[in-house]
Scaffold this active site. Structure first.
Site, PDB file in Angstrom:
ATOM      1  N   LEU A  34       0.792  -1.248   0.055  1.00 27.47           N
ATOM      2  CA  LEU A  34      -0.096   0.129  -0.034  1.00 27.47           C
ATOM      3  C   LEU A  34       0.848   1.440  -0.067  1.00 27.47           C
ATOM      4  O   LEU A  34       0.392   2.318   0.222  1.00 27.47           O
ATOM      5  CB  LEU A  34      -0.976  -0.039   1.179  1.00 27.47           C
ATOM      6  CG  LEU A  34      -1.768  -0.995   1.204  1.00 27.47           C
ATOM      7  CD1 LEU A  34      -2.718  -0.979   2.379  1.00 27.47           C
ATOM      8  CD2 LEU A  34      -2.893  -0.983  -0.124  1.00 27.47           C
ATOM      9  N   GLY A  35       2.153   1.298  -0.339  1.00 24.03           N
ATOM     10  CA  GLY A  35       2.948   2.305  -0.656  1.00 24.03           C
ATOM     11  C   GLY A  35       3.258   3.056   0.842  1.00 24.03           C
ATOM     12  O   GLY A  35       3.647   4.107   0.812  1.00 24.03           O
ATOM     13  N   ASP A  75       5.240   5.676  -6.508  1.00 29.10           N
ATOM     14  CA  ASP A  75       4.644   5.669  -5.191  1.00 29.10           C
ATOM     15  C   ASP A  75       4.965   7.047  -4.359  1.00 29.10           C
ATOM     16  O   ASP A  75       4.129   7.537  -3.664  1.00 29.10           O
ATOM     17  CB  ASP A  75       5.181   4.627  -4.298  1.00 29.10           C
ATOM     18  CG  ASP A  75       4.784   3.132  -4.694  1.00 29.10           C
ATOM     19  OD1 ASP A  75       4.081   2.912  -5.594  1.00 29.10           O
ATOM     20  OD2 ASP A  75       5.183   2.234  -3.857  1.00 29.10           O
TER      21      ASP A  75
HETATM   22  C1  MEV Z   1       5.544  -1.036  -5.429  1.00 30.28           C
HETATM   23  O1  MEV Z   1       4.426  -0.286  -4.861  1.00 30.28           O
HETATM   24  C2  MEV Z   1       5.613  -0.840  -6.805  1.00 30.28           C
HETATM   25  C3  MEV Z   1       6.734  -1.259  -7.778  1.00 30.28           C
HETATM   26  O2  MEV Z   1       6.298  -1.104  -9.102  1.00 30.28           O
HETATM   27  C4  MEV Z   1       7.803  -0.891  -7.333  1.00 30.28           C
HETATM   28  C5  MEV Z   1       7.900   0.813  -7.676  1.00 30.28           C
HETATM   29  O3  MEV Z   1       7.074   1.253  -8.575  1.00 30.28           O
HETATM   30  O4  MEV Z   1       8.857   1.480  -7.254  1.00 30.28           O
HETATM   31  C6  MEV Z   1       7.018  -2.830  -7.679  1.00 30.28           C
END
Ligand code: MEV
Length: 332
Positions: A116-117, A162
Site C-alpha cells: 500500500l505504499g 509511489d
Molecule cells: C511498489 O509499490 C510498486 C513497484 O512497481 C515498485 C516501484 O514502482 O517502485 C513494484
C-alpha cells in the site's frame, strides 16, 4: 519544537513493476496515512520510535550517520521501516545542508510493507517533517524527487510512482521519463465497489524488485514484451477510467494480474484471493503493489460483501480504505 507531517498510502491500479522499466502506471492515494512526528533533541542523536506499525513496537536509538541501523529484532518489516526513516533524515539533511538531532515517531493507519505504499509515504512524510523543522521550504516536485531518492537508497531501485502519489495525492498516471517523471492527474473518481484484501507479505519490495530484474536479465526479450503489454493495458485502462467503463476495467485488471504472475511476483495465497473474488462476482481482480503477498484489489460493484467473504475464506483480511485525493501535508 515538534512537527508532524503525514502522507497517504496508495493503490496501484495498473502498471506496477513495469513502471520501474519506464512504462506508465495508474495509481491512487487512499484515505489511510502514515504520520511522522519529529521533535528537536538537545544532542545529535536520532531516536526512532516505531510503536504503532501493527506489529510489536520497538524503540531504537543510534547516531544518524549514513550506515543503515543494526536493528536487534526479528521483525524485518520494522527494520525496513526504520531504514526509510534513517535514510530520509540523512538525505533531507544533505538536501538542505543543515542537520539536528531529533526524535522521530511513526504512526501508521495501514499495515506496513503490504503493497500500500507505506515505504513511500514514510519517506515523504519523514523528509517533509524534518525539512519543516529545520525551516527549509520545499516544492512538491522536489519533495517527490527526494522521496524517490530515499526509496532508491533503501531498496536499490524504485520507480517514481509511489513517492509521486504520496506527495501529490489523487488518481494519477505516472510515466518515468529521462528528464523526470510525467505526473498527470486523471480527475478524481471514486471507483465503485473497489475491495482491498490483505495477506501478510512473504518477501520485501527489494526482494521482489530483484526477482524481476533477474528474470529480465535471463530472458530480456520475453520480459520486455510483458512490460510492453502492461504498458498497453495502462493506456487502455486510462480510457476505460475516463469513460467509467467498469466492465473493461475489470477485464484489464485480470489481464494485468496474469502478466504480473508471469513475472513471478504473485503468491499462492494472493492468487487464491484474486480468483475467489472473481468467482464471488468481481468484474476483475489483481494483486496490487510489489506482490509476494500483501494486497489485492477486486472491482466488485454491488458484490462487495460476497467478495469480502470470499477473501476471508481464503485467509485474507478485507481492508476498509477508499480512494482519496489528499497528498502529503503538515498537520495542525
Ligand atoms: C511498489 O509499490 C510498486 C513497484 O512497481 C515498485 C516501484 O514502482 O517502485 C513494484
Amino acid at each position: 519544537m515538534k512537527i508532524t507531517a503525514s502522507a497517504p498510502g496508495k493503490i496501484a491500479l495498473f502498471g506496477e513493476h513495469a513502471v520501474v522499466y519506464g512504462k506508465p502506471a495508474i495509481v491512487s492515494s487512499i484515505d489511510k496515512r502514515i504520520y511522522v512526528t519529529i521533535e528537536e533533541r538537545s544532542d545529535d542523536d536520532l531516536k526512532i520510535s516505531a510503536m504503532d506499525l501493527h506489529i510489536p513496537g520497538i524503540i531504537l536509538t543510534y547516531s544518524k550517520d549514513e550506515r543503515l541501523p543494526k536493528v536487534e529484532t526479528n521483525f524485518s518489516r520494522v527494520e525496513e521501516a526504520v531504514s526509510y526513516v534513517q535514510k530520509g533524515i540523512y538525505l533531507a539533511s544533505e538536501y538542505c545542508g543543515k542537520s539536528k538531532g531529533v526524535n522521530v515517531e511513526v504512526r501508521s493507519e495501514m499495515p506496513v510493507g503490504a503493497g500500500l505504499g507505506t515505504s513511500a509515504a514514510l519517506s515523504v512524510a519523514t523528509a517533509y517533517a524534518y525539512l519543516t523543522l529545520l525551516g527549509s521550504e520545499i516544492k512538491r516536485e522536489s519533495l517527490a524527487d527526494l522521496g524517490h531518492k530515499i526509496e532508491v537508497a533503501v531498496q536499490g531501485s524504485a520507480s517514481p510512482m509511489d513517492t509521486a502519489v504520496a506527495t501529490f495525492g489523487g488518481l494519477l498516471q505516472v510515466t518515468p521519463l529521462l528528464k523526470g517523471p510525467s505526473i498527470e492527474r486523471i480527475g478524481f473518481h471514486q471507483i465503485p465497489g473497489l475491495v482491498i484484501g490483505y495477506t501478510p507479505r512473504e518477501a520485501t519490495t527489494a526482494d521482489l524488485l530483484k526477482r524481476v530484474r533477474s528474470l529480465r536479465s535471463s530472458f530480456p526479450e520475453a520480459v520486455e514484451s510483458i512490460m510492453s503489454a502492461i504498458g498497453s493495458i495502462v493506456s487502455a485502462s486510462r480510457r476505460a477510467l475516463e469513460k467509467g467503463d467498469l466492465a473493461s476495467l475489470g477485464e484489464l485488471m485480470n489481464i494485468n494480474h496474469g502478466l504480473l504472475e508471469s513475472l513471478g511476483v504473485s503468491s499462492k495465497r494472493l492468487n487464491d484471493m484474486v480468483y475467489s473474488a472473481r468467482y464471488a462476482g468481481a468484474l476483475g481482480s489483481k494483486l496490487t503493489g510489489a506482490g509476494g503477498g500483501g494486497c489485492m484489489i477486486a472491482l466488485s460493484p454491488s458484490k462487495e460483501n460476497a467478495v469480502k467473504t470470499a477473501i476471508q475464506v481464503e485467509g485474507g483480511i478485507p481492508l476498509a480504505a477508499s480512494l482519496s485525493d489528499i497528498g502529503a501535508k503538515i498537520e495542525g
